[in-house]
Write an enzyme that holds these catalytic residues in place. Structure first.
Site, PDB file in Angstrom:
ATOM      1  CG  HIS A 105       7.107   1.428   3.157  1.00 25.48           C
ATOM      2  ND1 HIS A 105       7.014   0.316   4.039  1.00 25.48           N
ATOM      3  CD2 HIS A 105       6.096   1.698   2.237  1.00 25.48           C
ATOM      4  CE1 HIS A 105       5.771  -0.082   3.631  1.00 25.48           C
ATOM      5  NE2 HIS A 105       5.086   0.623   2.346  1.00 25.48           N
ATOM      6  CG  ASP A 141      -2.655   0.847   7.276  1.00 24.23           C
ATOM      7  OD1 ASP A 141      -3.298   1.200   6.168  1.00 24.23           O
ATOM      8  OD2 ASP A 141      -2.167  -0.016   7.193  1.00 24.23           O
ATOM      9  NE  ARG A 146      -6.841   1.213   0.913  1.00 32.59           N
ATOM     10  CZ  ARG A 146      -5.639   1.398   1.061  1.00 32.59           C
ATOM     11  NH1 ARG A 146      -4.827   1.056   1.988  1.00 32.59           N
ATOM     12  NH2 ARG A 146      -5.015   1.480  -0.224  1.00 32.59           N
ATOM     13  CB  SER A 196      -2.015   2.677   4.002  1.00 33.41           C
ATOM     14  OG  SER A 196      -1.392   1.569   4.204  1.00 33.41           O
ATOM     15  CE  LYS A 202       1.289   0.332   6.706  1.00 31.49           C
ATOM     16  NZ  LYS A 202       0.656  -0.626   5.630  1.00 31.49           N
TER      17      LYS A 202
HETATM   18  N1  URA Z   1       1.453  -0.402   0.938  1.00 26.54           N
HETATM   19  C1  URA Z   1       0.980  -0.121   2.071  1.00 26.54           C
HETATM   20  O1  URA Z   1       1.374  -0.008   3.270  1.00 26.54           O
HETATM   21  N2  URA Z   1      -0.441   0.368   2.224  1.00 26.54           N
HETATM   22  C2  URA Z   1      -1.052   0.600   0.913  1.00 26.54           C
HETATM   23  O2  URA Z   1      -2.180   1.263   1.030  1.00 26.54           O
HETATM   24  C3  URA Z   1      -0.525   0.319  -0.395  1.00 26.54           C
HETATM   25  C4  URA Z   1       0.904  -0.287  -0.102  1.00 26.54           C
END
Ligand code: URA
Length: 445
Positions: A82, A165, A172, A187, A191
């Site tokens: 990621h 999230d 946010r 966050s 995931k």
């Molecule tokens: N990418 C994400 O998945 N979450 C964040 O808070 C920032 C970047």
């Protein structure tokens, strides 16, 4: 437990208990916590912070807010990579076939759930949709079957994975509370854990084209993600990479897919290739450790480079594209991908060396022309984007092409005029030679 007390505690700089965090996330899920209350708590977190215990509890609560994928019935090691988001960052699409090619012996299965571009950063799903026929919304069954069959699958992220999230992230995004290290860590890590990977590699970007503006913040985010992963039973590798200038030469969906084809033919830009090798090596090393394989003949990096140069990774890419319904003709004929109607050359009006190349201005230029979206789910123009001819440190003469702006409308619109200005302003010059900024900072496998 009263929500108001939880918000008030954080506003005063107090430390939450696990029960308080769990209650907050539960109330966010049931709708008992209103958006304005969650926004107030997020702002309190942004200013007062969360310690590592609180961040880990938040991450766990977000994982448990939705479905958790389980691939334990598949033989092998599930790998996920990621990026925290950047400009021209197409490494995910390149790494899926590259990892599948080199990780076969360790039983690597690359399982990737990706998003669309939002804000100035590009999205993997948008890039892949430039490939005619490529399906990006796979059912759970098809995703798992494809993983079992060919060792790689990529799909758009579904709403039932870490839904807390999604709720917090949407708030946010509109309350200036994205750039908080504990909130970003919770966050991202929630995931990845919900998506069922046992090997997780994070590419944490810093610079003008990234959420983290300097390397100290990026290092803190990386350390937080690793520690939260450890507390939740996952080893997380982190790579910190610079994002002051775009990665590679292409920015824009179809253009980036063309650049990936170049990379998988062993002709990719060197910075993109180096980052793919470093990220790929972290993933393969972890996977081989888990599988108990110790391949001492060749280093992981050498095997990854070979796969780029001998066509193995390209063949895997073809296999993957076909499995997801795409027409692989673009692999040998770039004209099969969406193409610009017009190309405007941005030329140097002074000689010297490129001193800076602002990634954010390049992203904004591409977005103004339609390569990115202003609102969630808005359509985008796949052929549109920027192709750089020069990067930081390159020497230029007056009249040299600095960049091409690829457009798909017949006449130049006011937005496109703005894009031309933004693109020209992205370059600054120096009379004396310039050393390009380092691409890679800290690597922790
Ligand atoms: N990418 C994400 O998945 N979450 C964040 O808070 C920032 C970047």
């Amino acid at each position: 437990m009263k929500l108001l007390d939880i918000i008030d505690k954080k506003r005063r700089g107090g430390t939450h208990s696990a029960d308080e965090i769990n209650a907050l996330i539960r109330m966010a899920g049931t709708g008992e916590a209103k958006d304005y209350q969650l926004a107030a708590w997020l702002m309190a977190v942004c200013t007062m912070g969360l310690n590592l215990d609180e961040t880990a509890w938040l991450t766990q609560a977000m994982v448990e807010s939705g479905r958790q994928l389980d691939f334990s019935h598949l033989k092998g090691v599930i790998v996920d990579k990621h990026s925290t988001g950047g400009v021209g960052d197409k490494t995910t699409v390149a790494l899926v076939p590259l990892l599948a090619a080199v990780g076969e012996e360790a039983g690597v299965k690359v399982a990737k759930l990706s998003g669309r571009g939002l804000g100035f950063t590009g999205g993997t799903i948008d890039k892949l949709e430039s490939i005619p026929g490529f399906e990006t919304a796979l059912s759970n069954e098809r995703f798992a079957d494809q993983l079992a069959d060919i060792g790689m699958a990529l799909s758009s992220q579904t709403a039932d994975l870490a839904p807390a999230d999604a709720t917090l992230y949407a708030l946010r995004d509109v309350t200036a509370t994205v750039e908080s290290i504990p909130l970003i860590a919770a966050s991202v890590v929630s995931k990845k854990i919900a998506a069922g990977a046992s090997v997780i590699v994070l590419d944490i970007k810093y610079g003008s084209g990234a959420f983290m503006k300097n390397r100290e913040e990026a290092r803190e985010l990386a350390a937080t993600c690793r520690e939260v992963g450890k507390r939740l039973g996952r080893r997380i590798s982190t790579v910190i990479s610079g994002m002051d200038q775009p990665l590679g030469l292409a920015v824009g969906n179809s253009l980036e897919i063309q650049e990936i084809v170049d990379l998988l033919n062993g002709r990719g830009p060197k910075d993109l290739e180096s980052l793919c090798i470093v990220l790929g090596a972290a993933a393969i090393q972890q996977a081989e450790d888990l599988a108990g394989i110790h391949n001492t003949d060749m280093s992981v990096e050498e095997r990854l480079r070979d796969a780029l140069n001998d066509g193995t990774a390209l063949a895997k890419f073809q296999h993957w594209v076909v499995a997801q319904g795409g027409n692989p003709a673009f692999l040998t004929d770039a004209a099969q991908l969406p193409q610009a109607e017009r190309i405007i050359d941005i030329k140097a009006n002074q000689a010297g060396y490129i001193a800076s190349l602002d990634a954010l201005s390049i992203a904004q230029a591409a977005k103004l022309c339609g390569a990115g979206r202003v609102e969630k789910n808005a359509p985008i123009r796949l052929a549109v984007g920027v192709k750089l001819h020069k990067k930081i440190g390159d020497a230029v003469q007056i009249g040299d092409i600095l960049a091409e702006l690829h457009l798909d409308s017949p006449d130049v619109t006011p937005d496109e005029q703005g894009a031309i200005a933004s693109l020209s302003a992205a370059f600054s010059f120096s009379d004396s030679p310039v050393t390009p900024p380092p691409l890679l900072d800290e690597i922790v496998v």
